[in-house]
Design a protein around this motif. Structure first.
Motif, PDB file in Angstrom:
ATOM      1  N   GLY A 262       0.829  -1.210   0.000  1.00 49.48           N
ATOM      2  CA  GLY A 262       0.000   0.000   0.000  1.00 49.48           C
ATOM      3  C   GLY A 262       0.862   1.258   0.000  1.00 49.48           C
ATOM      4  O   GLY A 262       0.564   2.227  -0.698  1.00 49.48           O
ATOM      5  N   GLY A 263       1.941   1.231   0.790  1.00 47.06           N
ATOM      6  CA  GLY A 263       2.874   2.355   0.812  1.00 47.06           C
ATOM      7  C   GLY A 263       3.540   2.557  -0.541  1.00 47.06           C
ATOM      8  O   GLY A 263       3.686   3.687  -1.016  1.00 47.06           O
ATOM      9  N   LEU A 264       3.924   1.440  -1.179  1.00 44.61           N
ATOM     10  CA  LEU A 264       4.534   1.514  -2.514  1.00 44.61           C
ATOM     11  C   LEU A 264       3.535   2.087  -3.521  1.00 44.61           C
ATOM     12  O   LEU A 264       3.897   2.923  -4.363  1.00 44.61           O
ATOM     13  CB  LEU A 264       4.992   0.122  -2.951  1.00 44.61           C
ATOM     14  N   ALA A 265       2.279   1.641  -3.417  1.00 41.46           N
ATOM     15  CA  ALA A 265       1.242   2.148  -4.321  1.00 41.46           C
ATOM     16  C   ALA A 265       1.047   3.660  -4.141  1.00 41.46           C
ATOM     17  O   ALA A 265       0.930   4.406  -5.120  1.00 41.46           O
ATOM     18  CB  ALA A 265      -0.076   1.416  -4.074  1.00 41.46           C
ATOM     19  N   LEU A 266       1.023   4.111  -2.884  1.00 40.33           N
ATOM     20  CA  LEU A 266       0.885   5.546  -2.601  1.00 40.33           C
ATOM     21  C   LEU A 266       2.080   6.324  -3.148  1.00 40.33           C
ATOM     22  O   LEU A 266       1.925   7.400  -3.727  1.00 40.33           O
ATOM     23  CB  LEU A 266       0.791   5.782  -1.087  1.00 40.33           C
ATOM     24  N   PHE A 267       3.271   5.758  -2.966  1.00 43.82           N
ATOM     25  CA  PHE A 267       4.491   6.402  -3.451  1.00 43.82           C
ATOM     26  C   PHE A 267       4.434   6.569  -4.974  1.00 43.82           C
ATOM     27  O   PHE A 267       4.686   7.652  -5.505  1.00 43.82           O
ATOM     28  CB  PHE A 267       5.714   5.563  -3.056  1.00 43.82           C
TER      29      PHE A 267
ATOM     30  N   PHE B  27       5.674  11.045   0.085  1.00 45.24           N
ATOM     31  CA  PHE B  27       6.321  10.870   1.386  1.00 45.24           C
ATOM     32  C   PHE B  27       5.449  10.090   2.365  1.00 45.24           C
ATOM     33  O   PHE B  27       5.966   9.386   3.240  1.00 45.24           O
ATOM     34  CB  PHE B  27       6.724  12.229   1.965  1.00 45.24           C
ATOM     35  N   VAL B  28       4.132  10.202   2.223  1.00 38.64           N
ATOM     36  CA  VAL B  28       3.241   9.368   3.045  1.00 38.64           C
ATOM     37  C   VAL B  28       3.514   7.900   2.723  1.00 38.64           C
ATOM     38  O   VAL B  28       3.636   7.053   3.626  1.00 38.64           O
ATOM     39  CB  VAL B  28       1.757   9.708   2.782  1.00 38.64           C
ATOM     40  N   GLY B  29       3.626   7.592   1.430  1.00 39.59           N
ATOM     41  CA  GLY B  29       3.921   6.224   1.006  1.00 39.59           C
ATOM     42  C   GLY B  29       5.236   5.726   1.565  1.00 39.59           C
ATOM     43  O   GLY B  29       5.343   4.581   2.024  1.00 39.59           O
ATOM     44  N   LEU B  30       6.258   6.575   1.552  1.00 39.39           N
ATOM     45  CA  LEU B  30       7.564   6.202   2.109  1.00 39.39           C
ATOM     46  C   LEU B  30       7.459   5.909   3.602  1.00 39.39           C
ATOM     47  O   LEU B  30       8.064   4.956   4.105  1.00 39.39           O
ATOM     48  CB  LEU B  30       8.575   7.328   1.885  1.00 39.39           C
ATOM     49  N   ASN B  31       6.700   6.733   4.316  1.00 38.28           N
ATOM     50  CA  ASN B  31       6.521   6.523   5.757  1.00 38.28           C
ATOM     51  C   ASN B  31       5.833   5.186   6.044  1.00 38.28           C
ATOM     52  O   ASN B  31       6.216   4.461   6.973  1.00 38.28           O
ATOM     53  CB  ASN B  31       5.698   7.662   6.366  1.00 38.28           C
TER      54      ASN B  31
END
Length: 245
Positions: free
Chosen positions: A11-16, A143-147
């Motif tokens: 999910g984080g990767l998708a957001l990134f 950056f949200v995705g990275l976090n």
């Protein structure tokens, strides 16, 4: 990693990737025509070409987009191969801006940036303001995705199996470069794959030397976009893709 942590990482990767694409697409929409004009006219020497490539890619945050534009211009006969070579070199320098921003740890301000982007998107008064709002929103989501990814991989620090796997992968130059190349070819973004490498290094899963091998592979893998763009193009345009590689 348990199932939920894997889902969170993806999910984080998708957001990134979504944030990166949203930012890049809107930057290109805002500056696209002007970028093409600059690429055509101010590249009469290799040094100028490098500066132009650096500036354009630093703005639109995608060396692949710059290289694809170059292939189109060379294929149309609007630029020569020698002009394009300098710009390609500059583009590969310019794309490092994203990795540097990630390393500056702007992530703690990620949600604030997202809020600003959303507020501007709601109060937009023009098409241009809508695009700039989307750029800010994409930057924040990146950056949200990275976090989210960083939080998801944090438990791996305690896993002996994960440590051994990362040690073996990052301790072998050929394996590290190959892994970076294949992964970047799959996700079509060296900025995203380098962002993941920074996350892994930041959590202590890989060392500096191992991270270098992966980053080298990431930069090789990103050239696949230029090769795809060169399919059906003339010989000079294909040579631009080769120079990029």
């Amino acid at each position: 990693m348990n199932f939920l942590e894997i889902v969170n990482f993806l999910g984080g990767l998708a957001l990134f990737l979504f944030g990166m694409n949203k930012m890049s697409d809107n930057l290109q929409a805002v500056a696209g025509n002007e970028m093409r004009r600059i690429l055509k006219k101010i590249t009469d020497t290799p040094f100028k070409g490098v500066l132009v490539g650096l500036g354009v890619t630093g703005l639109i945050q995608s060396s692949s987009a710059t290289t694809v534009m170059l292939i189109g211009l060379v294929n149309a006969g609007l630029m020569t191969l020698s002009q394009a070579v300098g710009v390609v070199m500059g583009a590969n320098i310019g794309t490092t801006v994203t990795a540097q921003l990630i390393a500056f740890n702007i992530g703690k301000y990620a949600f604030g940036i997202v809020v600003i982007g959303v507020v501007f998107l709601f109060i937009r008064k023009s098409r241009a303001m809508e695009k700039w709002s989307s750029i800010i929103l994409g930057f924040g989501l990146l950056f949200v995705g990275l976090n989210v990814m960083s939080a998801a991989v944090a438990p791996l620090k305690e896993s002996q199996l994960a440590r051994e796997l990362m040690t073996n992968l990052s301790g072998n130059p050929i394996l590290g470069i190959l892994a970076g190349t294949i992964f970047t070819m799959l996700i079509q973004s060296s900025s995203a794959s380098i962002g993941i490498v920074i996350v892994l290094a930041n959590t202590g899963l890989i060392g500096y030397e191992g991270a270098l091998y992966l980053v080298f592979g990431d930069n090789i893998g990103t050239t696949i976009t230029a090769w795809l763009a060169g399919i059906g193009s003339n010989t000079a345009a294909k040579r631009v893709a080769l120079v990029h590689t």
